[in-house]
Motif scaffolding. Structure first.
Motif, PDB file in Angstrom:
ATOM      1  N   THR A 167      14.313   4.812  18.105  1.00  0.00           N
ATOM      2  CA  THR A 167      14.621   6.363  18.164  1.00  0.00           C
ATOM      3  C   THR A 167      13.520   7.009  17.242  1.00  0.00           C
ATOM      4  OG1 THR A 167      16.200   5.869  16.283  1.00  0.00           O
ATOM      5  CG2 THR A 167      17.071   5.512  18.421  1.00  0.00           C
ATOM      6  N   ARG A 168      13.798   8.270  17.391  1.00  0.00           N
ATOM      7  CA  ARG A 168      12.792   9.040  16.400  1.00  0.00           C
ATOM      8  C   ARG A 168      13.152   8.825  14.938  1.00  0.00           C
ATOM      9  NH1 ARG A 168      10.952  14.858  16.930  1.00  0.00           N
ATOM     10  NH2 ARG A 168      12.815  15.307  18.332  1.00  0.00           N
ATOM     11  N   LEU A 169      14.380   8.794  14.723  1.00  0.00           N
ATOM     12  CA  LEU A 169      15.099   8.233  13.453  1.00  0.00           C
ATOM     13  C   LEU A 169      14.667   7.003  12.772  1.00  0.00           C
ATOM     14  CD1 LEU A 169      17.403   8.772  11.178  1.00  0.00           C
ATOM     15  CD2 LEU A 169      18.908   7.025  12.290  1.00  0.00           C
ATOM     16  N   VAL A 170      14.770   5.826  13.534  1.00  0.00           N
ATOM     17  CA  VAL A 170      14.207   4.751  12.891  1.00  0.00           C
ATOM     18  C   VAL A 170      12.694   4.892  12.673  1.00  0.00           C
ATOM     19  CG1 VAL A 170      16.055   3.312  13.753  1.00  0.00           C
ATOM     20  CG2 VAL A 170      13.648   3.449  15.260  1.00  0.00           C
ATOM     21  N   ILE A 171      12.024   5.401  13.510  1.00  0.00           N
ATOM     22  CA  ILE A 171      10.389   5.448  13.252  1.00  0.00           C
ATOM     23  C   ILE A 171      10.270   6.149  12.035  1.00  0.00           C
ATOM     24  CG2 ILE A 171       8.475   6.454  14.215  1.00  0.00           C
ATOM     25  CD1 ILE A 171       9.151   4.329  15.990  1.00  0.00           C
ATOM     26  N   GLU A 172      10.829   7.373  11.892  1.00  0.00           N
ATOM     27  CA  GLU A 172      10.818   8.221  10.640  1.00  0.00           C
ATOM     28  C   GLU A 172      11.023   7.407   9.368  1.00  0.00           C
ATOM     29  OE1 GLU A 172       9.033  10.947  10.384  1.00  0.00           O
ATOM     30  OE2 GLU A 172       8.620  10.854  12.410  1.00  0.00           O
ATOM     31  N   ARG A 173      12.289   6.675   9.565  1.00  0.00           N
ATOM     32  CA  ARG A 173      12.525   6.080   8.287  1.00  0.00           C
ATOM     33  C   ARG A 173      11.863   5.056   7.666  1.00  0.00           C
ATOM     34  NH1 ARG A 173      17.850   7.612   6.866  1.00  0.00           N
ATOM     35  NH2 ARG A 173      17.269   6.766   4.747  1.00  0.00           N
ATOM     36  N   VAL A 174      11.093   4.176   8.764  1.00  0.00           N
ATOM     37  CA  VAL A 174      10.202   3.193   8.153  1.00  0.00           C
ATOM     38  C   VAL A 174       8.781   3.303   8.063  1.00  0.00           C
ATOM     39  CG1 VAL A 174      11.614   1.386   9.044  1.00  0.00           C
ATOM     40  CG2 VAL A 174       9.650   2.289  10.497  1.00  0.00           C
ATOM     41  N   ARG A 175       8.496   4.773   8.306  1.00  0.00           N
ATOM     42  CA  ARG A 175       7.219   5.103   8.208  1.00  0.00           C
ATOM     43  C   ARG A 175       6.603   5.277   6.771  1.00  0.00           C
ATOM     44  NH1 ARG A 175       6.247   9.985  11.867  1.00  0.00           N
ATOM     45  NH2 ARG A 175       5.578   8.526  13.534  1.00  0.00           N
ATOM     46  N   PRO A 176       7.289   5.041   5.799  1.00  0.00           N
ATOM     47  CA  PRO A 176       6.609   5.064   4.372  1.00  0.00           C
ATOM     48  C   PRO A 176       6.275   3.432   3.897  1.00  0.00           C
ATOM     49  CG  PRO A 176       8.696   6.500   4.188  1.00  0.00           C
ATOM     50  CD  PRO A 176       8.669   5.739   5.552  1.00  0.00           C
ATOM     51  N   ALA A 177       6.630   2.518   4.763  1.00  0.00           N
ATOM     52  CA  ALA A 177       6.361   1.252   4.552  1.00  0.00           C
ATOM     53  C   ALA A 177       4.908   0.830   4.187  1.00  0.00           C
ATOM     54  CB  ALA A 177       7.108   0.316   5.601  1.00  0.00           C
ATOM     55  N   HIS A 178       4.574   0.006   3.466  1.00  0.00           N
ATOM     56  CA  HIS A 178       3.292  -0.567   3.194  1.00  0.00           C
ATOM     57  C   HIS A 178       3.346  -2.100   3.783  1.00  0.00           C
ATOM     58  CE1 HIS A 178       3.801   2.172  -0.328  1.00  0.00           C
ATOM     59  NE2 HIS A 178       2.578   2.230  -0.056  1.00  0.00           N
ATOM     60  N   ALA A 179       4.805  -2.683   3.801  1.00  0.00           N
ATOM     61  CA  ALA A 179       4.949  -3.845   4.647  1.00  0.00           C
ATOM     62  C   ALA A 179       6.053  -3.721   5.466  1.00  0.00           C
ATOM     63  CB  ALA A 179       5.052  -5.110   3.683  1.00  0.00           C
ATOM     64  N   LEU A 180       6.025  -3.978   6.721  1.00  0.00           N
ATOM     65  CA  LEU A 180       7.152  -3.793   7.629  1.00  0.00           C
ATOM     66  C   LEU A 180       7.361  -5.119   8.393  1.00  0.00           C
ATOM     67  CD1 LEU A 180       9.012  -2.029   9.313  1.00  0.00           C
ATOM     68  CD2 LEU A 180       7.034  -1.512  10.732  1.00  0.00           C
ATOM     69  N   VAL A 181       8.490  -5.650   8.489  1.00  0.00           N
ATOM     70  CA  VAL A 181       9.097  -6.556   9.627  1.00  0.00           C
ATOM     71  C   VAL A 181       9.691  -5.987  10.934  1.00  0.00           C
ATOM     72  CG1 VAL A 181      10.497  -8.427   9.794  1.00  0.00           C
ATOM     73  CG2 VAL A 181       9.884  -7.931   7.582  1.00  0.00           C
ATOM     74  N   LEU A 182       8.820  -5.981  11.884  1.00  0.00           N
ATOM     75  CA  LEU A 182       9.070  -5.433  13.183  1.00  0.00           C
ATOM     76  C   LEU A 182       9.681  -6.537  14.329  1.00  0.00           C
ATOM     77  CD1 LEU A 182       9.100  -2.968  14.665  1.00  0.00           C
ATOM     78  CD2 LEU A 182       6.675  -3.329  15.283  1.00  0.00           C
ATOM     79  N   GLU A 183      10.546  -6.332  14.772  1.00  0.00           N
ATOM     80  CA  GLU A 183      10.794  -7.069  15.749  1.00  0.00           C
ATOM     81  C   GLU A 183      10.102  -7.297  17.153  1.00  0.00           C
ATOM     82  OE1 GLU A 183      14.719  -6.453  18.273  1.00  0.00           O
ATOM     83  OE2 GLU A 183      14.803  -8.590  17.981  1.00  0.00           O
ATOM     84  N   ALA A 184       9.649  -8.364  17.498  1.00  0.00           N
ATOM     85  CA  ALA A 184       8.830  -8.563  18.665  1.00  0.00           C
ATOM     86  C   ALA A 184       9.712  -9.907  19.383  1.00  0.00           C
ATOM     87  CB  ALA A 184       7.582  -8.947  18.472  1.00  0.00           C
ATOM     88  N   ASN A 185      10.612  -9.780  19.970  1.00  0.00           N
ATOM     89  CA  ASN A 185      11.693 -10.546  20.378  1.00  0.00           C
ATOM     90  C   ASN A 185      11.275 -11.529  21.559  1.00  0.00           C
ATOM     91  OD1 ASN A 185      14.412 -11.210  22.412  1.00  0.00           O
ATOM     92  ND2 ASN A 185      14.520 -12.075  20.144  1.00  0.00           N
ATOM     93  N   HIS A 186      10.689 -10.820  22.793  1.00  0.00           N
ATOM     94  CA  HIS A 186      10.438 -11.475  24.009  1.00  0.00           C
ATOM     95  C   HIS A 186       9.327 -11.004  24.593  1.00  0.00           C
ATOM     96  CE1 HIS A 186      13.281  -8.244  24.957  1.00  0.00           C
ATOM     97  NE2 HIS A 186      12.432  -8.189  26.045  1.00  0.00           N
TER      98      HIS A 186
END
Ligand SMILES: [Zn+2]
Ligand SMILES: [Zn+2]
Length: 262
Positions: free
Chosen positions: A148-167
């Motif tokens: 969602t736009r919200l989650v994208i905005e909230r993690v954008r300040p990350a220097h390191a990010l764990v992002l799901e790539a499930n399947h």
């Protein structure tokens, strides 16, 4: 010393990460057995006894199965929202030292500031985190059916990010072990992100500050680490974001420790 971040393991069968600053030692989820978590922390020269808290994203067993042994016995504070805490206590029959937050709220643990936000997933009140440390920000965005736009905005300040790539979509469709209903659940808007969806999310999230992208929560049967890596890194290269170091994570072993701010 610096700030150190280690993914102790990540996959659809178990998720747990460790973050250490000068003042604070945290686990993010505890989705392996207590014994496994203890062993993996020991490889870093650490033990559950020295933890200041455990942040919990949601109550699914691949995120909480070690909690009774780690947080319950040792009375380590559990940082979660009310619905998640109640679901875990009901399932595990243990009462925890809960430190409740409202989803969307920000709170501090020592020198760490934790921002929380809602994610679309089929759990009681699932959240993602952006953890601000003195040396940089670490984001957690796994277990979501869509961005969602919200989650994208909230993690954008990350220097390191764990992002799901499930399947991988094709591997999931061809899988013969999962019934159609399970596949529907995974593919739903409250299920899990595919490699392609992760690549699209990475493209939206990436900034000049994002240096490390960990692909997490890979399905053992319906994904391959090199496939997830290829799909996401090719997309980032195509948009000129070759500065991001992409790495697939594994459920079987910890990832190399990242020292933030170096
Ligand atoms: Zn889940
Ligand atoms: Zn999960």
């Amino acid at each position: 010393m610096g700030v150190r971040f280690t993914i102790l393991g990540s996959g659809s069968g178990g998720n747990c990460a460790y973050l250490e600053t000068e003042e604070t030692r945290l686990l993010i989820d505890a989705g392996f057995s207590g014994r496994q978590i203890r062993q993996r922390l020991a490889l870093l020269g650490r033990s559950p006894e020295s933890l200041n808290g455990i942040l919990v994203t949601h109550e699914h067993s691949d995120h909480v199965q070690g909690l009774a042994q780690i947080a319950g016995k040792l009375r380590i504070p559990l940082y979660c929202n009310r619905h998640t805490g109640e679901a875990i206590e009901a399932a595990q029959g243990v009462s925890f030292a809960r430190r409740l937050f409202e989803t969307g709220a920000t709170f501090e643990v020592g020198d760490v500031v934790v921002e929380t936000f809602s994610i679309p997933h089929d759990a009681q009140d699932p959240v993602g985190f952006l953890i601000r440390t003195p040396a940089g920000n670490v984001g957690f965005l796994t277990d979501l059916g869509h961005t969602t736009r919200l989650v994208i905005e909230r993690v954008r300040p990350a220097h390191a990010l764990v992002l799901e790539a499930n399947h991988d979509l094709k591997l999931l469709q061809e899988d013969v072990r999962r019934p159609w209903s399970t596949k529907q659940r995974i593919l739903s808007r409250h299920g899990h992100l595919s490699n392609d969806a992760a690549a699209a999310a990475a493209e939206q999230i990436v900034t000049a500050d994002l240096r490390h992208l960990y692909l997490g929560h890979l399905s053992r049967d319906c994904n391959r680490p090199e496939l997830a890596y290829q799909v996401v890194s090719e997309r980032l290269e195509r948009i000129g974001a070759a500065h991001v170091r992409v790495a697939s994570t594994s459920q079987e072993a910890a990832s190399p420790t990242l020292v933030l701010g170096v």
